[in-house]
Design a protein around this motif. Structure first.
Motif, mmCIF file in Angstrom:
data_model
loop_
_atom_site.group_PDB
_atom_site.id
_atom_site.type_symbol
_atom_site.label_atom_id
_atom_site.label_comp_id
_atom_site.label_asym_id
_atom_site.label_seq_id
_atom_site.Cartn_x
_atom_site.Cartn_y
_atom_site.Cartn_z
ATOM 1 N N ALA A 209 0.842 -1.196 0.000
ATOM 2 C CA ALA A 209 0.000 0.000 0.000
ATOM 3 C C ALA A 209 0.879 1.248 0.000
ATOM 4 O O ALA A 209 1.904 1.295 0.678
ATOM 5 N N ARG A 210 0.457 2.258 -0.742
ATOM 6 C CA ARG A 210 1.263 3.471 -0.827
ATOM 7 C C ARG A 210 0.582 4.663 -0.189
ATOM 8 O O ARG A 210 1.242 5.598 0.228
ATOM 9 N N PRO B 84 -1.245 6.901 2.593
ATOM 10 C CA PRO B 84 -1.269 6.894 4.066
ATOM 11 C C PRO B 84 -2.600 6.404 4.637
ATOM 12 O O PRO B 84 -2.611 5.712 5.664
ATOM 13 N N THR C 111 -4.720 4.201 3.280
ATOM 14 C CA THR C 111 -4.754 2.742 3.138
ATOM 15 C C THR C 111 -3.903 2.097 4.224
ATOM 16 O O THR C 111 -4.299 1.121 4.865
ATOM 17 N N ARG C 112 -2.726 2.671 4.432
ATOM 18 C CA ARG C 112 -1.835 2.106 5.456
ATOM 19 C C ARG C 112 -2.462 2.170 6.838
ATOM 20 O O ARG C 112 -2.313 1.248 7.634
ATOM 21 N N SER C 113 -3.153 3.274 7.128
ATOM 22 C CA SER C 113 -3.765 3.382 8.462
ATOM 23 C C SER C 113 -4.876 2.353 8.634
ATOM 24 O O SER C 113 -5.052 1.789 9.710
ATOM 25 N N ALA D 129 4.651 9.553 0.865
ATOM 26 C CA ALA D 129 4.778 8.173 0.419
ATOM 27 C C ALA D 129 5.886 8.017 -0.600
ATOM 28 O O ALA D 129 6.448 6.971 -0.739
ATOM 29 N N LEU E 270 -5.000 -0.635 7.124
ATOM 30 C CA LEU E 270 -4.368 -1.942 7.249
ATOM 31 C C LEU E 270 -3.758 -2.113 8.633
ATOM 32 O O LEU E 270 -3.817 -3.182 9.234
ATOM 33 N N ASP E 271 -3.187 -1.023 9.142
ATOM 34 C CA ASP E 271 -2.511 -1.084 10.434
ATOM 35 C C ASP E 271 -3.488 -1.362 11.578
ATOM 36 O O ASP E 271 -3.101 -1.868 12.620
#
Ligand SMILES: Nc1ncnc2c1ncn2[C@@H]1O[C@H](COP(=O)(O)OP(=O)(O)O)[C@@H](O)[C@H]1O
Ligand SMILES: Nc1ncnc2c1ncn2[C@@H]1O[C@H](COP(=O)(O)OP(=O)(O)O)[C@@H](O)[C@H]1O
Ligand SMILES: [Mg+2]
Ligand SMILES: [Mg+2]
Lengths: 335, 332
Positions: free
Chosen positions: A257-258, A260, A262-264, A335, A266-267
Motif C-alpha cells: 500500500a502506498r 497513508p 490505506t496504510r492506516s 509516500a 491496514l494497520d
C-alpha cells in the motif's frame, strides 16, 4: 485525460463508473436563517469492474461506499458523472428503458431482513423478481425459486417458510438467491457479511466465490472488513472522504500500500498472533487528509504530466495512488 | 474457588469473579431456551480473560448472570458458585448487589445507547453514578467526571459533559460509556462486544484505550467477543464457548498456537484474510445449535469432523491438559 487503467479495446468492462459524484444539500439553521450546506459524499469516482471478477470497495463508514453502489444501481441519482453497464451509458435512462438493464444488475445488502417481505414464503420472495419482469408461468417461477434455494444451500423445504424463521446467514442466502435468479451479469454486494458470525461469514464468502465462478458474475463487493476483502476480491479500491485514494490488485493493497490512509486502515486490523501485539499510533482524519503523497514522474509506471492537483496515478502496473506529481525527484516527500 | 479446581490460575490472589457450573434457562411456552449449560470460569485480580464464541453461545448471558443483570423470572439461574469479590451474588440483597455493581464489577456493551438515558446529559449521568456509590459534592463529582472523560481521550471533554447521548458519534459514546463504567473504580470490567459495531480504526483505538486503562487501574478485564482478532490483541487467557458450554480454556498463546478442541481449530482456520490471494475458506459446515432443542452429547458433534458415537450421546467433561489448559472433548 489518459485513464491509466484503461482496459484493452474490445474488452468492455461489466460496469464502469466515470467521474461519478454525489452532493447532498443539507438544510441547517433555524427557520429564519436557513442555510444549505453541500456535503460531497462522493467525488469524481472512476471505477472499472472487469467481467468475471470481484472488485472490493473498502473504506470507513461514511466514506461514500454505499452512495457509490446506490448510484451504480440507479437507485440514487448522481450529481455528476456516468454509469456504463456492459458499455452502455445508463446514467439518464428513464424507468421503462432502464427495466431490461435492471435485470443485469442486482444487489444484496447487509440487512437483508428488511429486504425480505415477511408476509411472503421464501419461495415467493425468491421468485418475486421473475414475476416483476414477467418471466415464466407461476409454476415455472416456483420451480426456479426452489432450485435457487437449493443452489444457495437451503433445501427445498425452506420454500414454504418465512424470513423470520431464518438465521442471519440463511437470510443472506435467500437474498443472494433472489438477486441472482434473473441471471444478472453484475452483483453489487453492500456489506453482505458484516452482520454475520465468523463461521457463517466463511460460508457466505465461499458461496459468493462459487457463484461468481459458475455464473461468470462480476461482483462489486462493498465492505469495511478488510480481512474478508483479502480472501474474496481480485482487486481493491480504497475510498476516503468520498474519493478513491488507491486501487490495485488485492495483494498490491495488502502487501504494498502506498497511500497513508490505506496504510492506516491496514494497520488497524487486529493481528491474529498474540505475540505480535504492539502499541499502535493513530493519525487523525485531518492529518491523513492533509498527507497527500507527492511522487516524482520518475517513480511512476507510465508517462504522467506533473500536477499540483492530486489525482490517481500509476505507481506500478494496475496500481493507482492519489498523489501530486512533480517533475523533479528531489522535491518528493510523503509516500 | 476450591484448591482442587484444575483451572485455577496458579499462585494468585482470591478471584474477583467466580462462576462454577452456571446454568441459565429462559422458560418459553413451548420449552426452555437453555442459554447456558454448565459454564465455569474465574478471574483473578488484574487478570484479563477473553470469552469468545459465536452469537447465541451464551457469552452475554453468563456475564449478565454473575452481574445479576438478568431478571428472574423470566431467567432461571442455578450455579454451584456465582460470586464477585468473594460475595455470593445469589444470596446478595438488592443494595449489596448495587454496591458490587460499580465498585467491584462494571459492564460496557456493544450499543452504548443502552447504557445512557437519552434525556439526561452525559455529565449528569456520570455524576449520578459517582454519587450513587460515594458521598461527594456535585461539584467534586463533576470535576471527576470531567477528568474521566479526559482520561478516555475525549477531546473537548467540557463540552461533551453537557451534551446528550444522541449528539455523539458511536466511537465517542463508547468512550463516554467506558468513562461512566470506570467512575466507581471497578476491580473488573466486563466488556461485551465493545467494538463490534465500530470501524476497524475506531475499534483499534478503543481496544488500545481499554488495555491502557486496565494497566493504569490494575483492573481485571473480561472481554466478550466473537472476534478472535480482538482476543489476540487484548487478553492473556481465553475461554471458548459453544452452545452454552465451555469448549476450551487456555492461555491466549496456546489458543492460537496449539488449540486443543476441534471447534477452536475449525474457528481459527475459517477466519478470512490470513493468507494472500483470493481463496475459498475452510468453512465449518452447518449451523449453531438451537438452544431450545440442543443436540445430545457434545453440542459441536453435528458439525465436528472427528465426532464418533460417544460424542453424539455423552457430553465430555472438562479435561485438564496442564499449564492451565483444559478442554471438553472425547477425542483429545
Ligand atoms: N440521503 C442522504 N442525505 C444526506 N447525506 C447522506 C445521505 N446518504 C448518505 N449521506 C452521507 O454521505 C456520506 C457517505 O455515506 P455512505 O455512502 O453511506 O458511506 P459508507 O457506505 O461508506 O458508510 C456520509 O457522510 C453520509 O452521512
Ligand atoms: N431474555 C431472554 N429470553 C429468551 N432467550 C434469551 C434471552 N436472553 C438470551 N436468550 C438466548 O440465550 C442464548 C444465549 O444468548 P447470549 O448469551 O446473548 O449469546 P451471545 O452473547 O453468546 O451471543 C441465545 O440463544 C439467546 O437467544
Ligand atoms: Mg454503507
Ligand atoms: Mg452477546
Amino acid at each position: 485525460m489518459g485513464r491509466p487503467d484503461r482496459i484493452a479495446p474490445g474488452d468492455v468492462p461489466a460496469l464502469e463508473l466515470r467521474g461519478l459524484g454525489k452532493t447532498f444539500h443539507l438544510r441547517s439553521g433555524g427557520v429564519l436563517r436557513r442555510r444549505s450546506t453541500a456535503l460531497h459524499a462522493v467525488r469524481d469516482v472512476d471505477l472499472v469492474l472487469p467481467r468475471n471478477g470481484i472488485l472490493g470497495l473498502v473504506g470507513e463508514s461514511g466514506s461514500g461506499k454505499s452512495t457509490t453502489g446506490m448510484m451504480a444501481l440507479r437507485l440514487l441519482e448522481p450529481t455528476a458523472g456516468r454509469i456504463l453497464l456492459e458499455g452502455t451509458d445508463i446514467t439518464t435512462l428513464g424507468s421503462a428503458a432502464l427495466k431490461p438493464w435492471r435485470q443485469k444488475m442486482q444487489v444484496v445488502f447487509q440487512d437483508s431482513y428488511s429486504a425480505l417481505d415477511p408476509m411472503f414464503t421464501l419461495q415467493q420472495v425468491v421468485a418475486e423478481p421473475l414475476r416483476i419482469h414477467g418471466i415464466g408461468t407461476p409454476d415455472e417461477r416456483a420451480e426456479r425459486a426452489l432450485a435457487w434455494l437449493e443452489r444457495v444451500g437451503l433445501h427445498r423445504g425452506y420454500g414454504s417458510r418465512y424470513a423470520h424463521e431464518l438465521s442471519g446467514g440463511q437470510r443472506q442466502r435467500v437474498a443472494i438467491a433472489r438477486a441472482l435468479i434473473l441471471g444478472p451479469s453484475v452483483l453489487i454486494a453492500d456489506e453482505p457479511t458484516s452482520a454475520l458470525d465468523v463461521s457463517v461469514k466463511a460460508q457466505i464468502i465461499n458461496l459468493l466465490q462459487d457463484l461468481q465462478q459458475d455464473m461468470g458474475l462480476s461482483i462489486l463487493f462493498i465492505s469495511h472488513d478488510l480481512s474478508v476483502v483479502r480472501s474474496l476480491c481480485d482487486r481493491v479500491a480504497v475510498m476516503f472522504a468520498g474519493r478513491i485514494v488507491e486501487a490495485a490488485e488485492t495483494e498490491g493493497i495488502f502487501g504494498a500500500a502506498r497511500h497513508p490512509y490505506t496504510r492506516s486502515l491496514l494497520d488497524a486490523i487486529p493481528q491474529l498472533d498474540p505475540r505480535n501485539r504492539r502499541r499502535r499510533q493513530f493519525r487523525s482524519r485531518e492529518d491523513l487528509a492533509a498527507d497527500i503523497p507527492v511522487l516524482s514522474r520518475a517513480e511512476l509506471a507510465g508517462d504522467v504530466a506533473p500536477s499540483d492537483t492530486p489525482r490517481l496515478v500509476p505507481v506500478a502496473p494496475g496500481h493507482l495512488v492519489e498523489a501530486r506529481v512533480t517533475a523533479d525527484p528531489d522535491t518528493r516527500s510523503g509516500a | 474457588m476450591t484448591a482442587t479446581e484444575p483451572f485455577a490460575p496458579a499462585g494468585q490472589t482470591a478471584p474477583i469473579v467466580e462462576i462454577e457450573d452456571l446454568q441459565v434457562g429462559f422458560p418459553q411456552l413451548d420449552g426452555t431456551v437453555q442459554a447456558v449449560r454448565g459454564v465455569s470460569f474465574s478471574l483473578a485480580a488484574g487478570e484479563s480473560l477473553g470469552i469468545v464464541g459465536e452469537s447465541g453461545s451464551g457469552k452475554s448471558v453468563s456475564c449478565m448472570a454473575v452481574m445479576r443483570l438478568l431478571r428472574t423470572p423470566p431467567a432461571r439461574i442455578t450455579a454451584r458458585r456465582l460470586a464477585l469479590d468473594g460475595v455470593d451474588v445469589m444470596a446478595a440483597g438488592r443494595r449489596q448487589m448495587a454496591e458490587l455493581r460499580g465498585s467491584v464489577a462494571a459492564m460496557i456493551f456493544q450499543d452504548p445507547m443502552t447504557a445512557f438515558d437519552p434525556v439526561f446529559s452525559i455529565g449528569t449521568q456520570i455524576v449520578e453514578t459517582i454519587q450513587a456509590h460515594r458521598a461527594t459534592t456535585t461539584r467534586a463529582a463533576r470535576a471527576e467526571a470531567l477528568a474521566l472523560l479526559e482520561r478516555v481521550e475525549i477531546r473537548n471533554a467540557a463540552a461533551i459533559l453537557d451534551s446528550y447521548p444522541h449528539q455523539l458519534s458511536g466511537g465517542m459514546l463508547q468512550r463516554a460509556m467506558i468513562a461512566m463504567a470506570l467512575s466507581c473504580r471497578p476491580r473488573v470490567l466486563f466488556a461485551d462486544e465493545p467494538t463490534t459495531a465500530l470501524d476497524v480504526t475506531v475499534q483499534a483505538q478503543i481496544l488500545q484505550l481499554i488495555k491502557d486503562l486496565q494497566d493504569d487501574f490494575g483492573m481485571g478485564l473480561v472481554m466478550v467477543t466473537h472476534d478472535l482478532g480482538v482476543v489476540a490483541e487484548t487478553v492473556d487467557r481465553v475461554v471458548v464457548m459453544y452452545g452454552g458450554r465451555v469448549m476450551e480454556e487456555a492461555s491466549v498463546h496456546d489458543i492460537f498456537e496449539r488449540p486443543a478442541h476441534p471447534y477452536t481449530r475449525a474457528l481459527l482456520v475459517s477466519i478470512p484474510g490470513q493468507e494472500g490471494g483470493r481463496r475459498r475458506l475452510t468453512e465449518i459446515p452447518g449451523a449453531s445449535p438451537d438452544p431450545s432443542n440442543p443436540p445430545t452429547g457434545c453440542p459441536f458433534h453435528p458439525r465436528c469432523r472427528q465426532a464418533d458415537a460417544r460424542c453424539r450421546t455423552d457430553m465430555p467433561a472438562m479435561t485438564p491438559l496442564g499449564e492451565g489448559r483444559r478442554a471438553a472433548c472425547w477425542r483429545l
